[in-house]
Write a protein that holds these residues in place. Sequence first.
Motif, PDB file in Angstrom:
ATOM      1  N   ARG A  97      -4.855  -4.611  -7.171  1.00 19.98           N
ATOM      2  CA  ARG A  97      -3.496  -4.430  -6.756  1.00 19.98           C
ATOM      3  C   ARG A  97      -3.693  -3.471  -5.439  1.00 19.98           C
ATOM      4  O   ARG A  97      -4.583  -2.803  -5.544  1.00 19.98           O
ATOM      5  CB  ARG A  97      -2.445  -3.703  -7.611  1.00 19.98           C
ATOM      6  CG  ARG A  97      -2.055  -4.425  -8.681  1.00 19.98           C
ATOM      7  CD  ARG A  97      -0.812  -3.556  -9.540  1.00 19.98           C
ATOM      8  NE  ARG A  97      -1.345  -2.587  -9.917  1.00 19.98           N
ATOM      9  CZ  ARG A  97      -1.030  -1.507 -10.607  1.00 19.98           C
ATOM     10  NH1 ARG A  97       0.318  -1.499 -10.594  1.00 19.98           N
ATOM     11  NH2 ARG A  97      -1.798  -0.749 -11.392  1.00 19.98           N
ATOM     12  N   ARG A  98      -3.316  -4.070  -4.240  1.00 24.33           N
ATOM     13  CA  ARG A  98      -3.690  -3.308  -2.957  1.00 24.33           C
ATOM     14  C   ARG A  98      -2.663  -2.005  -3.004  1.00 24.33           C
ATOM     15  O   ARG A  98      -3.443  -0.936  -2.410  1.00 24.33           O
ATOM     16  CB  ARG A  98      -3.203  -4.328  -1.700  1.00 24.33           C
ATOM     17  CG  ARG A  98      -4.257  -5.451  -1.612  1.00 24.33           C
ATOM     18  CD  ARG A  98      -3.794  -6.053  -0.327  1.00 24.33           C
ATOM     19  NE  ARG A  98      -4.481  -7.067   0.067  1.00 24.33           N
ATOM     20  CZ  ARG A  98      -5.888  -7.051   0.627  1.00 24.33           C
ATOM     21  NH1 ARG A  98      -6.283  -5.940   1.442  1.00 24.33           N
ATOM     22  NH2 ARG A  98      -6.666  -7.943   0.772  1.00 24.33           N
ATOM     23  N   LYS A  99      -1.608  -2.073  -3.450  1.00 24.53           N
ATOM     24  CA  LYS A  99      -0.772  -0.798  -3.458  1.00 24.53           C
ATOM     25  C   LYS A  99      -0.693  -0.280  -4.794  1.00 24.53           C
ATOM     26  O   LYS A  99      -0.025  -0.817  -5.594  1.00 24.53           O
ATOM     27  CB  LYS A  99       0.612  -1.301  -2.991  1.00 24.53           C
ATOM     28  CG  LYS A  99       1.238  -0.147  -2.325  1.00 24.53           C
ATOM     29  CD  LYS A  99       2.707  -0.575  -1.858  1.00 24.53           C
ATOM     30  CE  LYS A  99       3.169  -0.040  -0.735  1.00 24.53           C
ATOM     31  NZ  LYS A  99       4.391  -0.603  -0.286  1.00 24.53           N
ATOM     32  N   TRP A 104       2.633   8.768  -3.750  1.00 29.78           N
ATOM     33  CA  TRP A 104       2.237   9.524  -2.800  1.00 29.78           C
ATOM     34  C   TRP A 104       3.042   9.580  -1.194  1.00 29.78           C
ATOM     35  O   TRP A 104       3.449  10.257  -0.683  1.00 29.78           O
ATOM     36  CB  TRP A 104       0.708   9.350  -2.185  1.00 29.78           C
ATOM     37  CG  TRP A 104       0.001   9.782  -3.168  1.00 29.78           C
ATOM     38  CD1 TRP A 104      -0.872   9.246  -4.224  1.00 29.78           C
ATOM     39  CD2 TRP A 104      -0.248  11.112  -3.824  1.00 29.78           C
ATOM     40  NE1 TRP A 104      -1.649   9.869  -5.041  1.00 29.78           N
ATOM     41  CE2 TRP A 104      -1.084  11.140  -4.716  1.00 29.78           C
ATOM     42  CE3 TRP A 104       0.051  12.449  -3.181  1.00 29.78           C
ATOM     43  CZ2 TRP A 104      -1.625  12.406  -5.160  1.00 29.78           C
ATOM     44  CZ3 TRP A 104      -0.534  13.451  -3.552  1.00 29.78           C
ATOM     45  CH2 TRP A 104      -1.316  13.576  -4.740  1.00 29.78           C
ATOM     46  N   ARG A 105       3.433   8.150  -1.053  1.00 25.65           N
ATOM     47  CA  ARG A 105       4.152   7.946   0.418  1.00 25.65           C
ATOM     48  C   ARG A 105       5.584   8.543   0.168  1.00 25.65           C
ATOM     49  O   ARG A 105       6.208   9.000   1.110  1.00 25.65           O
ATOM     50  CB  ARG A 105       4.404   6.421   0.623  1.00 25.65           C
ATOM     51  CG  ARG A 105       4.966   6.164   1.888  1.00 25.65           C
ATOM     52  CD  ARG A 105       4.998   4.677   2.170  1.00 25.65           C
ATOM     53  NE  ARG A 105       5.958   3.998   1.249  1.00 25.65           N
ATOM     54  CZ  ARG A 105       7.259   3.835   1.314  1.00 25.65           C
ATOM     55  NH1 ARG A 105       7.917   4.539   2.306  1.00 25.65           N
ATOM     56  NH2 ARG A 105       7.978   3.450   0.501  1.00 25.65           N
ATOM     57  N   LEU A 106       6.146   8.328  -0.961  1.00 29.46           N
ATOM     58  CA  LEU A 106       7.657   8.820  -1.288  1.00 29.46           C
ATOM     59  C   LEU A 106       7.498  10.494  -1.286  1.00 29.46           C
ATOM     60  O   LEU A 106       8.260  11.224  -0.655  1.00 29.46           O
ATOM     61  CB  LEU A 106       8.209   8.301  -2.574  1.00 29.46           C
ATOM     62  CG  LEU A 106       8.633   6.828  -2.515  1.00 29.46           C
ATOM     63  CD1 LEU A 106       8.920   6.640  -3.885  1.00 29.46           C
ATOM     64  CD2 LEU A 106       9.478   6.752  -1.452  1.00 29.46           C
ATOM     65  N   GLN A 110       9.530  12.939   1.190  1.00 25.43           N
ATOM     66  CA  GLN A 110      10.290  13.867   0.715  1.00 25.43           C
ATOM     67  C   GLN A 110      10.112  15.396   1.260  1.00 25.43           C
ATOM     68  O   GLN A 110      10.877  16.139   1.720  1.00 25.43           O
ATOM     69  CB  GLN A 110      10.259  13.941  -0.811  1.00 25.43           C
ATOM     70  CG  GLN A 110      11.241  15.249  -1.364  1.00 25.43           C
ATOM     71  CD  GLN A 110      10.941  14.921  -3.069  1.00 25.43           C
ATOM     72  OE1 GLN A 110      10.081  14.356  -3.553  1.00 25.43           O
ATOM     73  NE2 GLN A 110      11.600  15.932  -3.532  1.00 25.43           N
ATOM     74  N   THR A 111       8.759  15.422   1.356  1.00 24.76           N
ATOM     75  CA  THR A 111       8.347  17.002   1.890  1.00 24.76           C
ATOM     76  C   THR A 111       8.721  16.830   3.339  1.00 24.76           C
ATOM     77  O   THR A 111       9.146  18.165   3.853  1.00 24.76           O
ATOM     78  CB  THR A 111       6.695  16.956   1.831  1.00 24.76           C
ATOM     79  OG1 THR A 111       6.540  16.632   0.506  1.00 24.76           O
ATOM     80  CG2 THR A 111       6.291  18.360   2.195  1.00 24.76           C
ATOM     81  N   GLN A 112       8.543  15.969   4.137  1.00 22.99           N
ATOM     82  CA  GLN A 112       9.105  16.114   5.507  1.00 22.99           C
ATOM     83  C   GLN A 112      10.431  16.266   5.679  1.00 22.99           C
ATOM     84  O   GLN A 112      10.879  16.854   6.448  1.00 22.99           O
ATOM     85  CB  GLN A 112       8.655  14.805   6.288  1.00 22.99           C
ATOM     86  CG  GLN A 112       7.149  14.485   6.588  1.00 22.99           C
ATOM     87  CD  GLN A 112       6.655  13.133   7.134  1.00 22.99           C
ATOM     88  OE1 GLN A 112       7.455  12.457   7.509  1.00 22.99           O
ATOM     89  NE2 GLN A 112       5.655  12.924   7.599  1.00 22.99           N
ATOM     90  N   MET A 113      11.247  15.473   4.834  1.00 25.43           N
ATOM     91  CA  MET A 113      12.707  15.726   4.890  1.00 25.43           C
ATOM     92  C   MET A 113      13.109  17.033   4.404  1.00 25.43           C
ATOM     93  O   MET A 113      13.951  17.733   5.070  1.00 25.43           O
ATOM     94  CB  MET A 113      13.454  14.785   3.791  1.00 25.43           C
ATOM     95  CG  MET A 113      13.466  13.400   4.385  1.00 25.43           C
ATOM     96  SD  MET A 113      13.887  11.942   3.236  1.00 25.43           S
ATOM     97  CE  MET A 113      15.103  12.795   2.313  1.00 25.43           C
ATOM     98  N   GLU A 114      12.409  17.756   3.388  1.00 23.74           N
ATOM     99  CA  GLU A 114      12.526  19.095   3.151  1.00 23.74           C
ATOM    100  C   GLU A 114      12.389  20.059   4.270  1.00 23.74           C
ATOM    101  O   GLU A 114      13.055  21.051   4.553  1.00 23.74           O
ATOM    102  CB  GLU A 114      12.010  19.557   1.794  1.00 23.74           C
ATOM    103  CG  GLU A 114      12.477  18.876   0.623  1.00 23.74           C
ATOM    104  CD  GLU A 114      11.597  19.159  -0.527  1.00 23.74           C
ATOM    105  OE1 GLU A 114      10.405  19.921  -0.488  1.00 23.74           O
ATOM    106  OE2 GLU A 114      11.888  18.798  -1.844  1.00 23.74           O
ATOM    107  N   ASP A 115      11.151  19.721   4.835  1.00 21.43           N
ATOM    108  CA  ASP A 115      10.844  20.737   6.023  1.00 21.43           C
ATOM    109  C   ASP A 115      11.958  20.633   7.114  1.00 21.43           C
ATOM    110  O   ASP A 115      12.440  21.709   7.663  1.00 21.43           O
ATOM    111  CB  ASP A 115       9.467  20.250   6.700  1.00 21.43           C
ATOM    112  CG  ASP A 115       8.511  20.615   5.775  1.00 21.43           C
ATOM    113  OD1 ASP A 115       8.331  21.296   4.779  1.00 21.43           O
ATOM    114  OD2 ASP A 115       7.201  20.022   5.869  1.00 21.43           O
TER     115      ASP A 115
END
Length: 126
Positions: A97-99, A104-106, A110-115
């Motif tokens: 499977r490629r993906k 990790w992407r999610l 989420q971390t960026q949104m919290e920041d």
Amino acid sequence: MDVTQVIEGGWITVIGVTVVFTILGILALVLYFVGWLERRLVEREKPAAQPTATPSPAAEVKEEKPSIPPRDLAVITAAILAYTAEKASQLRPLPFRRKVSDSWRLYGLQTQMEDVEDFNYEIGKW
């Protein structure tokens, strides 16, 4: 930031780099000296070369390597190539499977949104 802090940081950097390269230079010299000393000790342990009588030209014996006739060599090469081609045709590609997962992407989103939320809260936009 004050100019004196920048100058002090530059001096600390220069001193640190100088110390690191000085230590690396000392280590290189030590390793070179150890190699030189080892070569000298090995040369001392070798026995002195004793003169040997030169053999007469009649006493020389030529050693011939066994050679494989070209026809036999061609048959052996063809057999090896046929065998490897047969083995290669029996191999099947493994599915993958490629993906692997989106976790990790999610997590990154989420971390960026919290920041952003924390930043907005700190400046009083909420």
